[in-house]
Design a protein around this motif. Structure first.
Motif, short mmCIF file in Angstrom:
data_model
loop_
_atom_site.label_atom_id
_atom_site.label_comp_id
_atom_site.label_asym_id
_atom_site.label_seq_id
_atom_site.Cartn_x
_atom_site.Cartn_y
_atom_site.Cartn_z
N GLU A 1 4.44 6.20 -3.15
CA GLU A 1 5.84 6.48 -3.47
C GLU A 1 6.58 5.16 -3.66
OE1 GLU A 1 7.46 8.89 -0.37
OE2 GLU A 1 5.93 10.44 -0.61
N PRO A 2 7.67 5.17 -4.43
CA PRO A 2 8.45 3.93 -4.58
C PRO A 2 8.85 3.39 -3.21
CG PRO A 2 9.21 5.60 -6.12
CD PRO A 2 8.23 6.28 -5.21
N ILE A 3 8.86 2.08 -3.10
CA ILE A 3 9.21 1.46 -1.84
C ILE A 3 10.69 1.08 -1.83
CG2 ILE A 3 6.90 0.68 -1.24
CD1 ILE A 3 7.45 -1.98 -2.47
N THR A 4 11.23 0.93 -0.66
CA THR A 4 12.65 0.62 -0.51
C THR A 4 12.91 -0.82 -0.96
OG1 THR A 4 12.43 -0.24 1.74
CG2 THR A 4 12.78 2.16 1.50
N PRO A 5 14.18 -1.14 -1.25
CA PRO A 5 14.50 -2.51 -1.64
C PRO A 5 14.09 -3.55 -0.58
CG PRO A 5 16.31 -1.07 -2.21
CD PRO A 5 15.33 -0.24 -1.43
N SER A 6 14.23 -3.23 0.69
CA SER A 6 13.83 -4.19 1.72
C SER A 6 12.31 -4.36 1.75
CB SER A 6 14.36 -3.78 3.09
OG SER A 6 13.80 -2.56 3.51
N GLN A 7 11.58 -3.28 1.55
CA GLN A 7 10.12 -3.37 1.48
C GLN A 7 9.70 -4.18 0.25
OE1 GLN A 7 9.38 0.91 1.53
NE2 GLN A 7 8.20 0.70 3.43
N SER B 1 0.79 -1.24 0.00
CA SER B 1 0.00 0.00 0.00
C SER B 1 0.82 1.29 0.00
CB SER B 1 -1.01 0.00 1.14
OG SER B 1 -0.37 -0.04 2.38
N PRO B 2 2.04 1.33 0.57
CA PRO B 2 2.80 2.58 0.45
C PRO B 2 3.13 2.94 -1.01
CG PRO B 2 3.73 1.23 2.19
CD PRO B 2 2.71 0.39 1.48
N LYS B 3 3.25 1.93 -1.86
CA LYS B 3 3.58 2.15 -3.27
C LYS B 3 2.35 2.55 -4.08
CE LYS B 3 5.52 1.49 -7.39
NZ LYS B 3 4.94 2.52 -8.21
N PHE B 4 1.25 1.79 -3.90
CA PHE B 4 0.06 2.00 -4.72
C PHE B 4 -1.17 1.71 -3.85
CE2 PHE B 4 -1.44 1.05 -9.37
CZ PHE B 4 -2.49 1.92 -9.22
N PRO B 5 -1.57 2.68 -3.01
CA PRO B 5 -2.64 2.44 -2.03
C PRO B 5 -4.00 2.10 -2.65
CG PRO B 5 -1.77 4.69 -1.83
CD PRO B 5 -1.00 4.01 -2.91
N GLN C 1 5.91 -4.28 -9.58
CA GLN C 1 7.04 -4.12 -8.67
C GLN C 1 7.15 -2.67 -8.21
OE1 GLN C 1 9.48 -6.82 -7.64
NE2 GLN C 1 7.50 -7.73 -8.04
N ASN C 2 8.23 -1.99 -8.56
CA ASN C 2 8.45 -0.61 -8.11
C ASN C 2 8.36 0.37 -9.27
OD1 ASN C 2 8.75 0.83 -5.77
ND2 ASN C 2 10.94 0.55 -5.59
N GLU C 3 7.80 -0.08 -10.39
CA GLU C 3 7.69 0.75 -11.59
C GLU C 3 6.74 1.92 -11.34
OE1 GLU C 3 8.73 2.25 -14.75
OE2 GLU C 3 9.41 0.17 -14.69
#
Length: 140
Positions: free
Chosen positions: A87-93, A27-31, A51-53
């Motif tokens: 927003e884009p998420i971190t690699p660990s997320q 949800s932080p990336k695309f709620p 993914q993070n696109e």
């Protein structure tokens, strides 16, 4: 058969729980994605591709071929992602998201194996029903 059906209910509940975990993780990336794709499998498949696109037009072909989304769904996702506050998420997320996706796929695999088992044994238990509606439907 009864035990298999009870186990299928348990597996379905676990799939639902894993879907909720995936929603929380992504949800932080695309709620808005969980509202646009309420089906857990479609949701998981879309995340596997997106993914993070940030520009979904770059993955439209993959959303059709791999995620099996319809053109209408893809247009809706593209419009929603362009106005999303995510927003884009971190690699660990992202790794956690991918772990959730993999776990859901494992659950799906177990579910399909159980359904297949029940289907193969339905003809012995209810041959007339299987002749009328087919083993797959009789198993359900």
């Amino acid at each position: 058969m009864t035990a298999s059906n009870k186990f299928l209910v348990t597996v379905q509940n676990e799939l639902h729980r894993a879907h909720q975990d995936l929603i929380t993780a992504y949800s932080p990336k695309f709620p808005e994605l969980d509202e646009l794709l309420p089906n857990p499998i479609a949701y998981k498949n879309a995340i596997k591709v997106i993914q993070n696109e940030t520009d979904l037009t770059l993955v439209n072909d993959l959303l059709i071929s791999e995620a099996k989304l319809t053109p209408n769904q893809i247009i809706t996702l593209s419009v929603a992602s362009s106005t999303s506050e995510g927003e884009p998420i971190t690699p660990s997320q992202l790794q956690h998201v991918n772990d959730c996706v993999q776990y859901m796929e494992q659950i799906q695999s177990i579910q399909l194996k159980i359904i297949s088992f029940v289907e193969t044994h339905m003809e012995g238990l209810a041959p007339n029903v299987c002749m009328l509606i087919g083993a797959r439907l009789a198993a359900r």
